[in-house]
Write a protein that holds these residues in place. Structure first.
Motif, mmCIF file in Angstrom:
data_model
loop_
_atom_site.group_PDB
_atom_site.id
_atom_site.type_symbol
_atom_site.label_atom_id
_atom_site.label_comp_id
_atom_site.label_asym_id
_atom_site.label_seq_id
_atom_site.Cartn_x
_atom_site.Cartn_y
_atom_site.Cartn_z
ATOM 1 N N SER A 118 -7.790 0.671 -14.346
ATOM 2 C CA SER A 118 -7.797 0.411 -12.898
ATOM 3 C C SER A 118 -8.725 -0.738 -12.526
ATOM 4 O O SER A 118 -8.548 -1.361 -11.484
ATOM 5 N N ALA B 14 -5.738 0.855 -9.171
ATOM 6 C CA ALA B 14 -6.994 1.157 -8.470
ATOM 7 C C ALA B 14 -6.724 1.711 -7.074
ATOM 8 O O ALA B 14 -7.382 2.664 -6.631
ATOM 9 N N ARG B 15 -5.763 1.135 -6.364
ATOM 10 C CA ARG B 15 -5.436 1.646 -5.017
ATOM 11 C C ARG B 15 -4.852 3.048 -5.097
ATOM 12 O O ARG B 15 -5.102 3.901 -4.240
ATOM 13 N N ASP C 89 -7.708 5.378 -5.506
ATOM 14 C CA ASP C 89 -8.488 5.494 -4.260
ATOM 15 C C ASP C 89 -7.806 6.386 -3.235
ATOM 16 O O ASP C 89 -8.472 7.024 -2.414
ATOM 17 N N ARG C 90 -6.471 6.457 -3.264
ATOM 18 C CA ARG C 90 -5.738 7.255 -2.268
ATOM 19 C C ARG C 90 -5.556 8.709 -2.686
ATOM 20 O O ARG C 90 -4.946 9.490 -1.957
ATOM 21 N N GLU D 30 -5.797 12.463 -3.099
ATOM 22 C CA GLU D 30 -6.326 13.551 -2.294
ATOM 23 C C GLU D 30 -5.953 14.870 -2.949
ATOM 24 O O GLU D 30 -4.981 14.965 -3.703
ATOM 25 N N GLU E 96 -8.977 5.125 -15.761
ATOM 26 C CA GLU E 96 -10.059 4.541 -14.951
ATOM 27 C C GLU E 96 -10.413 3.141 -15.448
ATOM 28 O O GLU E 96 -10.664 2.227 -14.645
ATOM 29 N N ASN F 226 0.805 -1.221 0.000
ATOM 30 C CA ASN F 226 0.000 0.000 0.000
ATOM 31 C C ASN F 226 0.837 1.269 0.000
ATOM 32 O O ASN F 226 0.279 2.370 0.055
#
Length: 807
Positions: free
Chosen positions: A283, A290-291, A294-295, A297, A280, A233
């Motif tokens: 992913s 994909a991770r 998702d992270r 910001e 997209e 991760n």
């Protein structure tokens, strides 16, 4: 660390407790076992040992060095050496048996790269070389990660070991996915991350990337479950895996001429653009990507911004450009091709194409490579020539190695005194100028039609028919049911478009007449359309138009065959000269018998449709007759009156068109014939038909013209006498290379203009010049773009940009 010996060792041992002593003995035994196993593993992969040697203490180690592949020691000898505190060079002697059939190589004679596949275990990062070479990294990528799954893994000091269950990950949905990034090293009993070892710009920054010979990776098996999840991760791991996917997405869009951006930069939004939509989509099938999404910001580095996209494109385009320029420099001789066109933003774009000859054992070929667009608004020959010279210097190409120039027939480019070709020849007299054959042939056709009014009217009527139907979807849909192929538009700059338009109307002539009648008889047709449809019908529904259409169809089809053939990339001067010579012979023959053939075809078609053979000829009876006061004999009136309508049409249309075409071709293409004659004596019939004096004269003329490239003419003559054109004969080889380098057309530049209109369209009219050049070279040089090394690009990207988060 200095190993304790003697009394110091005994004192150190007394200070240890019983548990510590047992632990130390266990560690020593384990180290000894690993050392012996590692040496045995490496020696087992080498050829069978046969040589031996004696170590002489009086000689230097370099004098006693032998290849490792020629050494073999037993496990007992290795154990003795492990215990001994004396270095190898201080040993009195080591007895080994030597095989006299084996030659002992010096260290400099050992090619490590040739033996790498036999020594290095590609599934074990502890045996990889550091740093990784591009070739070895490419081999690892092609092979992919190879996971070793053992039934029982060695335990560490704490009694823990790796387990196969960590090769798999259970998702929140219950789905099980393989962690193909984990590699287990048997030699070091440690773990490594495959993508991080290959793509990380800071290798050995963590235990997961601490690859290399005898290096140890991750070994904290007490917390292995948490450590594997943390690394999986981490941004470091994600970036190493994700960057490659993003780079592939950017290259895919560039090679297929697709736009990148939308109106928003938020991934997942309906109008986010092709790049983010493609990311997209990927992913869904790429968990690390994909991770990473998702992270994301706000304010954090995503590597998906427009700036990053441009950097990806710039790095990729520069890599393609460097590869092409490197090949051109290796081939030495080249020809320059430049042409200009306005883009959608009304900016003048100059296309740069370099023509070379690729010499290969698998076969030689002619290549034309696109290097980019140049924005330049100046029109003078001196200004454009300065631009060309500066661009070649910036590309690292020596203008003195240029042997050919190819431009269109514009005065500023091909002018004898102030054209670009004249300015370039003042710098390099060997840069032979060859006007574009395709442009010249197009000019021949334009002059022929402009000077003959009947032929010009027929082509104009064909264009009017296309405009009448294409300007209205209603009329276009009325045309479709009656024809197999719709009408084509004509272009002033592409002669083949006229051939296509004429051929289509000739094949679909009856269907077009039926469509016009349907428009005329329709109750929905307004008055303006009715008048226009009736006029078009009357203009083409006669024998005169049908006969002219038949003549143009046969004539343009023959010219179009030559036009299409000379636009191939691998065309050379000799082939083009033969094609033009064949076209000229065909036109001369067609002038003698062609009209009667066309007349026969037109009569058959008119009879099938129901057109009278006397329609369309509105000649006055007194036309072409001299006034009575100027007549010398009454026979002149009888001669003029005796000519039929068809004969008059032949005289005013067919004969004039053919005469103009033949004269134009003979006058405009003399330079092609001359350029071919300079070299044609090197091969073909000339070797057998030329006399010795003719061959000698041709050799002297060629060597004089290219005195810097060729040696004595006698050398060429010797080559010709034995009739062998191999590379061992440098003069003949060089002459042929120069001959093939000479340009024939600038069709390569025209093809780049087609890409320009696709890439920079009205929706992307504000595109910058640098981005335009990058997208163009990635799209046009598709083969080079497909062979790019993504790993090298990622490394270049990491070295060029220093970011908040390591890539």
């Amino acid at each position: 660390m200095v190993r304790p010996t003697g009394n110091n060792r005994a004192i150190a041992d007394r200070q240890l407790s019983g548990h510590d002593k047992a632990k130390k003995r266990k560690k020593l035994e384990e180290d000894k076992r690993k050392s012996v196993t590692r040496e045995t593993f490496q020696l087992d992969r080498l050829p069978p040992p046969t040589p031996t040697f004696k170590v002489d203490a009086n000689k230097t180690p370099a004098d006693q060095m032998v290849p490792k592949s020629n050494m073999h020691l037993s496990n007992e000898q290795l154990a003795d050496l492990e215990k001994s505190s004396q270095p190898l060079e201080n040993l009195a002697s080591v007895e080994v048996v030597q095989d006299e059939s084996v030659t002992i190589l010096e260290p400099s004679e050992v090619n490590v790269e040739d033996q790498a596949d036999n020594i290095i275990d590609k599934s074990d990062p502890s045996s990889w070389p550091y740093p990784l070479t591009d070739s070895f990294r490419r081999q690892l990528i092609e092979r992919g990660p190879v996971q070793k799954r053992l039934k029982c893994y060695p335990r560490d000091e704490s009694g823990r070991s790796f387990h196969n269950e960590h090769y798999e990950r259970t998702m929140d949905t219950g789905e099980i996915r393989i962690r193909d990034w984990i590699l287990y090293s048997e030699s070091s009993t440690s773990l490594f991350c495959f993508p991080c070892c290959l793509f990380s710009p800071t290798p050995r920054s963590s235990s997961w990337t601490n690859f290399g010979e005898s290096k140890i990776g991750f070994t904290n098996y007490v917390h292995q479950s948490k450590a594997i999840k943390d690394h999986e991760n981490s941004r470091h791991h994600a970036s190493a895996v994700v960057l490659k996917s993003m780079l592939q997405a950017a290259l895919f869009l560039a090679k297929n001429n697709l736009a990148f951006r939308g109106t928003t930069e938020k991934i997942g939004a309906p109008d986010c653009g092709n790049f983010l939509s493609l990311i997209e989509l990927l992913s869904h099938y790429h968990p690390p990507l994909a991770r990473h999404i998702d992270r994301l910001e706000k304010g954090k580095t995503s590597y998906m911004s427009p700036k990053i996209q441009n950097e990806f494109l710039s790095l990729s385009a520069n890599s393609v450009r460097k590869s092409i320029i490197s090949k051109i420099q290796q081939r030495k001789y080249f020809a320059i091709l430049f042409d200009a066109t306005p883009d959608i933003s009304h900016d003048e774009q100059i296309s740069e194409v370099i023509r070379t000859v690729n010499i290969s054992k698998n076969g030689c070929s002619i290549e034309e490579n696109f290097l980019g667009f140049l924005h330049f608004d100046k029109k003078k020959g001196s200004q454009i020539s300065d631009l060309i010279l500066k661009k070649l210097h910036a590309d690292g190409l020596d203008i003195m190695n240029c042997r050919g120039q190819g431009y269109d027939n514009g005065a500023n480019m091909s002018g004898i005194y102030n054209g670009v070709q004249a300015h370039i020849k003042r710098v390099n007299e060997y840069a032979e100028f060859i006007p574009c054959v395709a442009h010249t042939l197009n000019l021949v056709g334009q002059n022929a039609t402009s000077k003959v009014l009947p032929g010009k009217l027929i082509l104009g009527q064909i264009q009017n028919l296309y405009s009448f139907f294409s300007s209205s979807p209603y009329r276009w849909n009325m045309l479709k049911p009656h024809v197999n192929q719709v009408l084509k538009c004509q272009s002033q700059t592409r002669w083949s478009s006229k051939a296509s338009a004429v051929s289509t109307l000739y094949e679909e002539f009856e269907g077009v007449l039926e469509s016009l009648l349907e428009v005329i008889n329709s109750d929905d047709t307004n008055s303006a359309t009715l008048v226009e449809a009736t006029a078009n019908f009357n203009h083409i529904n006669n024998f005169r138009f049908l006969l002219g259409l038949t003549v143009w169809n046969v004539l343009l089809s023959r010219i179009n065959i030559t036009t299409t053939a000379i636009q191939k990339k691998d065309i050379d001067i000799e082939t083009s000269a033969k094609l033009l010579g064949g076209l000229l012979s065909s036109l001369i023959k067609f002038k003698e018998t062609g009209f009667q053939e066309c007349l026969k075809k037109a009569k058959e078609k008119a009879e099938a449709i129901g057109i009278d053979e006397d329609t369309g000829f509105q000649y006055r009876l007194t036309r072409n007759q001299l006034p009575k006061r100027f007549r010398r004999q009454t026979s002149e009136v009888q001669e003029a009156v005796s000519k039929s309508n068809v004969e008059k049409f032949q005289e005013e249309f067919f004969d004039k068109v053919m005469e103009t075409l033949i004269i134009e071709i003979r006058s405009r293409f003399s330079y092609i014939e001359q350029a071919s004659k300079d070299f044609c004596f090197l091969w073909g019939k000339a070797l057998a038909t030329f006399t010795t004096s003719e061959l000698q004269k041709a050799s002297i003329d060629l060597s004089t013209k290219y005195s810097l490239d060729l040696d004595r003419a006698l050398d060429i003559l010797n080559i010709l006498t034995i009739n062998d054109l191999q590379d061992v004969y440098p003069n003949c080889h060089t002459a042929i290379r120069i001959f093939l380098t000479l340009p024939v057309t600038i069709a390569g530049n025209e093809r780049s203009f087609s890409k320009l209109k696709i890439i920079k369209n009205y929706l992307r009219s504000t595109m910058g010049q640098e981005r335009l050049c990058d997208l163009a070279i990635l799209s046009i040089e598709h083969a080079e773009s497909s062979s790019l090394s993504l790993d090298s690009l990622i490394n270049d990207f990491a070295e060029a940009k220093c970011r908040k988060v390591p890539i």
